[in-house]
Write an enzyme that holds these catalytic residues in place. Structure first.
Site, PDB file in Angstrom:
ATOM      1  N   SER A 135       0.840  -1.194   0.000  1.00 58.20           N
ATOM      2  CA  SER A 135       0.000   0.000   0.000  1.00 58.20           C
ATOM      3  C   SER A 135       0.882   1.253   0.000  1.00 58.20           C
ATOM      4  O   SER A 135       1.719   1.422  -0.886  1.00 58.20           O
ATOM      5  CB  SER A 135      -0.950  -0.034   1.204  1.00 58.20           C
ATOM      6  N   GLU A 232      -1.648  -2.862  -8.008  1.00 62.15           N
ATOM      7  CA  GLU A 232      -2.905  -2.994  -7.268  1.00 62.15           C
ATOM      8  C   GLU A 232      -3.220  -1.635  -6.678  1.00 62.15           C
ATOM      9  O   GLU A 232      -2.410  -0.712  -6.759  1.00 62.15           O
ATOM     10  CB  GLU A 232      -2.777  -4.073  -6.177  1.00 62.15           C
ATOM     11  N   HIS A 297      -4.662  -5.416  -1.423  1.00 64.08           N
ATOM     12  CA  HIS A 297      -5.668  -5.184  -0.385  1.00 64.08           C
ATOM     13  C   HIS A 297      -6.821  -6.177  -0.491  1.00 64.08           C
ATOM     14  O   HIS A 297      -7.993  -5.803  -0.455  1.00 64.08           O
ATOM     15  CB  HIS A 297      -6.212  -3.765  -0.500  1.00 64.08           C
TER      16      HIS A 297
END
Length: 327
Positions: A135, A232, A297
């Protein structure tokens, strides 16, 4: 760019952007290894941190918490303490010779604010160690690649819900840290080809919006040429994903990539709409593209090494590493 910040693993071709090269892999962990937990981004819930530490202890590791992990910034409550304190925690943890690995507590936002405050020269001199996160931590993965030449692990964080609740996520990280030769082929059964084919390259990537945010910064990676790009994201609606991918395309950063592996797109809207953007923006690159590979995630988040050569097979939906993620 100063001499000490020249990308150590970038092969520069005459008249072209540098190619992504394989990075230096750290050593695998042994029972009893000391692991430092840092918080480079958002504030960390104490009860989740404790639960994550218990999992690490159950693996036979000796987890230690950096001094400022439970801090909150005095005026910006989306940050885990002051930028310099978070950067100092990472530097000191890495340079502690008793520490074998550094794992992030959570993502959120804040790593881009502190990345230039880290003492990268000291980290490089201390040598490679396992570094884990995803992230917002994408900013640090890129910094490790460009400023130190160390391979890292795009994987779950100690206080993240997926790590605490999903046994497959836990096992993927544990096996990568202790038995990396057992997880050289990566991918979930959900993976399938958006664009068919096979491609070889060196893995790089992470959260798409963080990669776009790194463009134009003083030490940002100049090119993904020669790389197997892993992407992502979370919480970005389809039109915003379109903007992020368009920025990566317009900048030329994606020129010369060899393949694309796609992870999860949680809270990004209906997947059919997300998929349409991915096909539109990535389908014309002329390289294999695989969707839903199971990192990021998602309910199950596989650990994927960055900076390691491998082969992406769109028909099989797999990424097979040439060598284990850790030595």
């Amino acid at each position: 760019m100063t001499p000490q910040d020249t990308p150590p693993a970038a092969d520069r071709e005459a008249g072209s952007r540098p190619r992504v090269g394989a990075l230096t892999r750290p050593d695998r962990l042994r029972p009893g290894a000391r692991v430092a937990v840092v918080a480079p981004s958002g504030p960390v819930p104490e009860e989740r941190l404790k639960a994550g530490l218990d999992i690490l202890s159950g693996w036979g590791l000796d987890p230690v918490v950096a001094p400022h992990v439970l801090d909150t910034h005095p005026t910006l409550d989306h940050l885990a303490g002051a930028d310099r304190a978070r950067a100092r925690d990472l530097t000191e943890a890495w340079c502690d010779p008793s520490v074998s690995a550094v794992i992030c507590a959570r993502g959120g936002f804040g790593a881009p604010r502190m990345v230039d405050l880290v003492d990268w020269r000291a980290i490089r001199e201390a040598g490679p160690k396992a570094f884990v996160g995803y992230s917002d931590v994408t900013a640090l993965h890129e910094a490790f690649a460009v400023r130190t030449g160390f391979a890292t692990l795009h994987g779950p964080m100690v206080a993240a819900g997926t790590f605490l609740s999903d046994p497959r996520t836990q096992e993927s990280l544990r096996a990568t840290l202790f038995e990396p030769e057992s997880v050289r082929t990566l991918g979930l059964g959900t993976a399938r080809a958006l664009v068919p084919g096979r491609a070889r390259g060196v893995t790089l990537g992470g959260c798409a919006s963080l990669l776009a945010a790194d463009l134009g910064t003083p030490h940002g990676r100049p090119s993904a040429r020669g790389g197997l790009l892993l992407l992502e994201d979370v919480g970005e609606e389809p039109y915003r994903l379109d903007r992020v991918l368009t920025q990566l395309l317009r900048s030329g950063w994606l020129d010369g990539i060899t393949g694309v592996g796609l992870g999860s797109w949680e809270e990004c809207g209906p997947y059919e709409e997300v998929r349409a953007v991915l096909v539109d923006r990535l389908g014309g690159l002329g390289v294999p593209v695989v969707e839903e590979m199971g990192f990021g995630h998602s309910m199950t988040a596989l650990t994927v090494p960055l900076g390691v050569p491998g082969t992406l097979d769109a028909e099989e939906g797999t990424l097979t590493l040439d060598v284990p993620a850790l030595r």
